[in-house]
Scaffold this motif. Structure first.
Motif, PDB file in Angstrom:
ATOM      1  N   PRO A 187      53.598 -35.976  27.001  1.00 47.28           N
ATOM      2  CA  PRO A 187      54.108 -37.360  26.973  1.00 47.28           C
ATOM      3  C   PRO A 187      52.996 -38.414  26.917  1.00 47.28           C
ATOM      4  CG  PRO A 187      55.274 -36.050  28.604  1.00 47.28           C
ATOM      5  CD  PRO A 187      54.139 -35.213  28.133  1.00 47.28           C
ATOM      6  N   ASP A 188      51.829 -38.086  27.505  1.00 52.00           N
ATOM      7  CA  ASP A 188      50.686 -39.004  27.450  1.00 52.00           C
ATOM      8  C   ASP A 188      49.593 -38.367  26.587  1.00 52.00           C
ATOM      9  OD1 ASP A 188      50.286 -36.915  29.200  1.00 52.00           O
ATOM     10  OD2 ASP A 188      49.018 -38.084  30.572  1.00 52.00           O
ATOM     11  N   PRO A 189      49.785 -38.274  25.274  1.00 52.82           N
ATOM     12  CA  PRO A 189      48.921 -37.435  24.422  1.00 52.82           C
ATOM     13  C   PRO A 189      47.463 -37.866  24.379  1.00 52.82           C
ATOM     14  CG  PRO A 189      50.360 -38.806  23.072  1.00 52.82           C
ATOM     15  CD  PRO A 189      50.833 -38.957  24.485  1.00 52.82           C
ATOM     16  N   VAL A 190      47.188 -39.162  24.240  1.00 53.59           N
ATOM     17  CA  VAL A 190      45.788 -39.592  24.106  1.00 53.59           C
ATOM     18  C   VAL A 190      44.974 -39.268  25.362  1.00 53.59           C
ATOM     19  CG1 VAL A 190      44.268 -41.587  23.834  1.00 53.59           C
ATOM     20  CG2 VAL A 190      46.262 -41.322  22.340  1.00 53.59           C
ATOM     21  N   PRO A 191      45.411 -39.681  26.565  1.00 57.05           N
ATOM     22  CA  PRO A 191      44.648 -39.296  27.759  1.00 57.05           C
ATOM     23  C   PRO A 191      44.551 -37.783  27.933  1.00 57.05           C
ATOM     24  CG  PRO A 191      46.205 -41.053  28.276  1.00 57.05           C
ATOM     25  CD  PRO A 191      46.550 -40.561  26.909  1.00 57.05           C
ATOM     26  N   SER A 192      45.611 -37.075  27.563  1.00 57.83           N
ATOM     27  CA  SER A 192      45.594 -35.615  27.726  1.00 57.83           C
ATOM     28  C   SER A 192      44.545 -34.978  26.816  1.00 57.83           C
ATOM     29  CB  SER A 192      46.979 -35.036  27.418  1.00 57.83           C
ATOM     30  OG  SER A 192      47.940 -35.487  28.357  1.00 57.83           O
ATOM     31  N   VAL A 193      44.462 -35.443  25.563  1.00 59.84           N
ATOM     32  CA  VAL A 193      43.462 -34.904  24.638  1.00 59.84           C
ATOM     33  C   VAL A 193      42.056 -35.210  25.151  1.00 59.84           C
ATOM     34  CG1 VAL A 193      42.476 -35.141  22.321  1.00 59.84           C
ATOM     35  CG2 VAL A 193      44.952 -34.924  22.613  1.00 59.84           C
ATOM     36  N   LEU A 194      41.845 -36.423  25.641  1.00 61.57           N
ATOM     37  CA  LEU A 194      40.523 -36.781  26.147  1.00 61.57           C
ATOM     38  C   LEU A 194      40.158 -35.929  27.372  1.00 61.57           C
ATOM     39  CD1 LEU A 194      40.682 -40.677  25.845  1.00 61.57           C
ATOM     40  CD2 LEU A 194      39.392 -39.098  24.386  1.00 61.57           C
ATOM     41  N   ARG A 195      41.116 -35.705  28.263  1.00 59.54           N
ATOM     42  CA  ARG A 195      40.833 -34.878  29.441  1.00 59.54           C
ATOM     43  C   ARG A 195      40.491 -33.447  29.033  1.00 59.54           C
ATOM     44  NH1 ARG A 195      45.262 -37.722  31.763  1.00 59.54           N
ATOM     45  NH2 ARG A 195      46.667 -36.005  31.222  1.00 59.54           N
ATOM     46  N   ARG A 196      41.264 -32.915  28.103  1.00 58.95           N
ATOM     47  CA  ARG A 196      41.008 -31.532  27.665  1.00 58.95           C
ATOM     48  C   ARG A 196      39.646 -31.429  26.981  1.00 58.95           C
ATOM     49  NH1 ARG A 196      44.375 -27.049  27.194  1.00 58.95           N
ATOM     50  NH2 ARG A 196      45.577 -28.250  28.727  1.00 58.95           N
ATOM     51  N   LEU A 197      39.307 -32.405  26.149  1.00 61.45           N
ATOM     52  CA  LEU A 197      38.024 -32.383  25.451  1.00 61.45           C
ATOM     53  C   LEU A 197      36.860 -32.509  26.439  1.00 61.45           C
ATOM     54  CD1 LEU A 197      36.344 -32.410  22.845  1.00 61.45           C
ATOM     55  CD2 LEU A 197      36.681 -34.890  22.754  1.00 61.45           C
ATOM     56  N   ALA A 198      36.965 -33.434  27.376  1.00 66.36           N
ATOM     57  CA  ALA A 198      35.908 -33.616  28.367  1.00 66.36           C
ATOM     58  C   ALA A 198      35.708 -32.350  29.192  1.00 66.36           C
ATOM     59  CB  ALA A 198      36.238 -34.800  29.274  1.00 66.36           C
ATOM     60  N   GLY A 199      36.813 -31.685  29.529  1.00 63.76           N
ATOM     61  CA  GLY A 199      36.704 -30.446  30.285  1.00 63.76           C
ATOM     62  C   GLY A 199      36.028 -29.348  29.492  1.00 63.76           C
ATOM     63  N   ARG A 200      36.366 -29.240  28.211  1.00 62.67           N
ATOM     64  CA  ARG A 200      35.771 -28.206  27.369  1.00 62.67           C
ATOM     65  C   ARG A 200      34.267 -28.413  27.202  1.00 62.67           C
ATOM     66  NH1 ARG A 200      37.830 -23.231  26.238  1.00 62.67           N
ATOM     67  NH2 ARG A 200      40.095 -23.363  26.281  1.00 62.67           N
ATOM     68  N   LEU A 201      33.854 -29.658  27.043  1.00 62.29           N
ATOM     69  CA  LEU A 201      32.440 -29.958  26.806  1.00 62.29           C
ATOM     70  C   LEU A 201      31.676 -30.240  28.091  1.00 62.29           C
ATOM     71  CD1 LEU A 201      32.700 -32.228  23.629  1.00 62.29           C
ATOM     72  CD2 LEU A 201      32.608 -29.739  23.812  1.00 62.29           C
ATOM     73  N   GLU A 202      32.386 -30.215  29.223  1.00 58.30           N
ATOM     74  CA  GLU A 202      31.769 -30.478  30.524  1.00 58.30           C
ATOM     75  C   GLU A 202      31.044 -31.824  30.517  1.00 58.30           C
ATOM     76  OE1 GLU A 202      29.284 -27.202  31.501  1.00 58.30           O
ATOM     77  OE2 GLU A 202      30.918 -25.742  31.502  1.00 58.30           O
ATOM     78  N   GLY A 203      31.687 -32.820  29.917  1.00 58.46           N
ATOM     79  CA  GLY A 203      31.057 -34.130  29.808  1.00 58.46           C
ATOM     80  C   GLY A 203      32.062 -35.253  29.868  1.00 58.46           C
ATOM     81  N   ARG A 204      31.833 -36.284  29.064  1.00 62.69           N
ATOM     82  CA  ARG A 204      32.646 -37.499  29.051  1.00 62.69           C
ATOM     83  C   ARG A 204      33.216 -37.697  27.663  1.00 62.69           C
ATOM     84  NH1 ARG A 204      34.950 -41.085  32.748  1.00 62.69           N
ATOM     85  NH2 ARG A 204      34.868 -43.247  32.006  1.00 62.69           N
ATOM     86  N   ALA A 205      34.500 -38.021  27.547  1.00 64.78           N
ATOM     87  CA  ALA A 205      35.156 -38.333  26.272  1.00 64.78           C
ATOM     88  C   ALA A 205      35.774 -39.714  26.384  1.00 64.78           C
ATOM     89  CB  ALA A 205      36.222 -37.297  25.939  1.00 64.78           C
ATOM     90  N   VAL A 206      35.462 -40.586  25.415  1.00 60.87           N
ATOM     91  CA  VAL A 206      35.904 -41.984  25.471  1.00 60.87           C
ATOM     92  C   VAL A 206      36.535 -42.360  24.140  1.00 60.87           C
ATOM     93  CG1 VAL A 206      35.210 -44.369  25.875  1.00 60.87           C
ATOM     94  CG2 VAL A 206      33.973 -42.510  27.001  1.00 60.87           C
ATOM     95  N   LEU A 207      37.662 -43.077  24.194  1.00 61.52           N
ATOM     96  CA  LEU A 207      38.274 -43.656  23.004  1.00 61.52           C
ATOM     97  C   LEU A 207      37.973 -45.149  23.007  1.00 61.52           C
ATOM     98  CD1 LEU A 207      40.098 -43.427  20.495  1.00 61.52           C
ATOM     99  CD2 LEU A 207      42.052 -43.914  21.992  1.00 61.52           C
ATOM    100  N   TYR A 208      37.256 -45.608  21.959  1.00 60.48           N
ATOM    101  CA  TYR A 208      36.914 -47.024  21.823  1.00 60.48           C
ATOM    102  C   TYR A 208      37.856 -47.691  20.831  1.00 60.48           C
ATOM    103  CZ  TYR A 208      32.513 -45.763  24.090  1.00 60.48           C
ATOM    104  OH  TYR A 208      31.560 -45.303  24.964  1.00 60.48           O
ATOM    105  N   GLY A 209      38.216 -48.935  21.121  1.00 59.01           N
ATOM    106  CA  GLY A 209      39.081 -49.694  20.240  1.00 59.01           C
ATOM    107  C   GLY A 209      38.303 -50.399  19.145  1.00 59.01           C
ATOM    108  N   PRO A 210      38.998 -51.147  18.291  1.00 53.31           N
ATOM    109  CA  PRO A 210      38.360 -51.827  17.154  1.00 53.31           C
ATOM    110  C   PRO A 210      37.243 -52.779  17.557  1.00 53.31           C
ATOM    111  CG  PRO A 210      40.742 -51.823  16.909  1.00 53.31           C
ATOM    112  CD  PRO A 210      40.458 -51.318  18.284  1.00 53.31           C
ATOM    113  N   GLU A 211      37.335 -53.376  18.725  1.00 54.22           N
ATOM    114  CA  GLU A 211      36.308 -54.314  19.178  1.00 54.22           C
ATOM    115  C   GLU A 211      35.220 -53.636  20.000  1.00 54.22           C
ATOM    116  OE1 GLU A 211      36.390 -57.287  18.008  1.00 54.22           O
ATOM    117  OE2 GLU A 211      38.316 -56.895  17.038  1.00 54.22           O
ATOM    118  N   GLY A 212      35.241 -52.307  20.052  1.00 52.22           N
ATOM    119  CA  GLY A 212      34.245 -51.591  20.832  1.00 52.22           C
ATOM    120  C   GLY A 212      34.572 -51.480  22.299  1.00 52.22           C
TER     121      GLY A 212
END
Length: 522
Positions: free
Chosen positions: A174-199
């Protein structure tokens, strides 16, 4: 901040392609008890990565090394007085200059000990030196390297597959964007950030980095939104950074910061970028309807010229296009990687067939295809550029009526790119001497000249590839994916049927002019 690396910009002298498997640690090779290898000089084996093994008894192996090798030698090339001069210093310096990973010295049949001067030279130049006992063959060492690489590749593929499944499952929550970021950060053992058009940071997951790393990642995200590349990397304070422009047309960027970079991490992050592109993209009702209308009209008999404006996302004059054929450096393409390639080239018009991905890309100055903007890697403002991990063949810029001919051009360009080991080859579409002959007369002459072989497409295609590659049997075999003996047999058959001498440059020139147009032999 250092200038970010931009993979899509080709260098003047491109590095040789990496092998199809990840490198292995020299320590893993030394741990094989069946080999009995022993390191006697150089840095710790755990810090050394081996890409392949190569045997050479040349006194200067530099011209034959690609970089990353475990070079194996029995010292046949070593002169008797080598220990008293600079021979070993020069020898080791050349290996290091070529990028060799390590040197393996065999204790048989020439030497029963490793020369002390060689040990000293390897220590001085920081080249790992491995003693190979008499009972161990060089072929056995090479086989062990490839076995370790195969295991590493299998582990990498398993890790990527599990990550893809996990990211896809996260995207369905139901919350796809945060879920994808959490899964990616966990896989890479780091930080995943989604930036908007204005940075601005829209969503993030994972461990919060320090201020220097955070600012560097924000700067890297701004970099990809203002340049032609869709991907950029950097390293700051020991942290690996990467930014991926999402093909949404809205200026979104995925930023990743990880303490280390494992093999396959780029692929995993690219999958996440594709999913986030779909999740953050504008509503597809309009563009999707346009593509559906184009498909229906084609099936019902409409001309390509009438359908092209729908694919271009609106009305106006039908644009010109490049047809791109692409093959991955390793394996076969899958829908996710094909979509990622299309996004990098700036077009959603992607087709995957067997081992080749075909992409229809608009030409500079044309209307952009539905769902794309200039923020993608090779946007319509620039011709298709080389893409990491892919070999590309690009057609001339054509209108919709010429799409089939451009498809043939792209296929031949891809074959040539594979044969000459180039990341990208473009079809050369420029005025030439042959253009002085009226098209109708040239076609009639070509049909008559090629008539003896026209009934067998394999012969004409082999002849065309062989002539384009200057008579190289090996390169032609690579381009056509056949054995070199098959090429020889087909060319001999062509010579017999055409009753001509294919070693004559005048004959080759005339045949090449006849084969330039795909129509006579099709």
């Amino acid at each position: 901040m250092p200038e970010p690396a931009v993979p899509s910009v080709p260098s003047a002298s491109p590095a040789p392609p990496a092998p199809p498997t990840p490198p292995v640690s020299l320590a893993a090779l030394l741990s094989r008890e069946d080999l009995g290898l022993r390191q006697i000089a150089g840095p710790p084996a755990a810090d050394v990565r081996v890409h392949w093994a190569h045997t050479s008894e040349m006194s200067d192996p530099y011209p034959y090394l690609l970089g990353g090798e475990l070079l194996l030698t029995a010292g046949v090339h070593v002169p008797e007085a080598a220990g008293s001069g600079t021979y070993f210093d020069d020898y080791v310096a050349r290996i290091v200059e070529a990028g060799g990973a390590a040197l393996g010295f065999g204790l048989a049949p020439v030497h029963d000990t490793v020369p002390r001067a060689l040990v000293a030279a390897c220590e001085a130049y920081g080249l790992p030196l491995v003693e190979v006992p008499e009972r161990t063959t060089f072929s056995g060492v090479a086989r062990a390297v490839w076995q370790l690489m195969a295991r590493a590749r299998l582990a990498e593929l398993r890790r990527i597959s599990e990550a893809q499944q996990g990211l896809a499952a996260a995207a369905s929550r139901p919350d796809p964007v945060p879920s994808v970021l959490r899964r990616l950060a966990g896989r890479l053992e780091g930080r995943a950030v989604l930036y908007g058009p204005e940075g601005t940071e829209i969503a993030a997951a994972g461990r919060e980095p320090g201020g220097e790393v955070r600012r560097a990642l924000e700067e890297l995200a701004r970099f990809v939104t203002g340049h032609a590349s869709s991907t950029a990397t950097d390293t700051v304070a020991g942290t690996r950074l990467a930014a991926y422009a999402l093909g949404t047309g809205q200026g979104f960027v995925l930023g990743v910061a990880a303490p280390h970079r494992e093999s396959g991490d780029h692929t995993i992050a690219s999958v996440a970028a594709v999913l986030l592109s779909l999740l953050t993209g504008e509503h597809q009702s309009g563009t999707g309807a346009g593509r559906s209308s184009a498909l229906v009209r084609l099936l019902l008999g409409a001309r390509r010229e009438e359908v092209a404006p729908l694919l271009a996302g609106g009305g106006g004059e039908a644009p010109r296009w490049h047809v791109v054929h692409a093959r991955p450096d390793t394996g076969t393409p899958d829908p996710v990687s094909a979509s990622a390639l299309g996004a990098a080239l700036g077009s959603p018009l992607v087709d995957t067939a067997e081992e080749v991905v075909r992409v229809l890309v608009p030409v500079a100055g044309s209307a952009e295809p539905a769902g794309t903007t200039s923020t993608t890697a090779s946007s319509p403002a620039s011709p298709p550029a080389p893409q990491p991990g892919w070999v590309l063949g690009v057609s001339a810029a054509v209108g919709p009526a010429e799409w089939p001919a451009a498809d043939v051009q792209a296929a031949r360009a891809l074959a040539r790119a594979r044969a000459v080991r180039a990341p990208l080859v473009r079809h050369g579409d420029r005025p030439a001497l042959a253009d002085l002959v009226p098209a109708g007369e040239a076609e009639a002459h070509a049909r008559a000249l090629l008539a003896p072989v026209a009934a067998v497409p394999a012969l004409t295609e082999t002849l065309r590839a062989w002539l384009s590659l200057h008579g190289s049997w090996d390169r032609t075999a690579v381009a056509l994916s056949v054995h070199r003996n098959t090429v020889r047999q087909r060319i001999a058959r062509c010579a017999a049927l055409l009753e001509t001498d294919l070693d004559d440059p005048d004959v080759r020139m005339e045949l090449w002019f006849a084969l330039r147009d795909p129509r006579p032999s099709e």
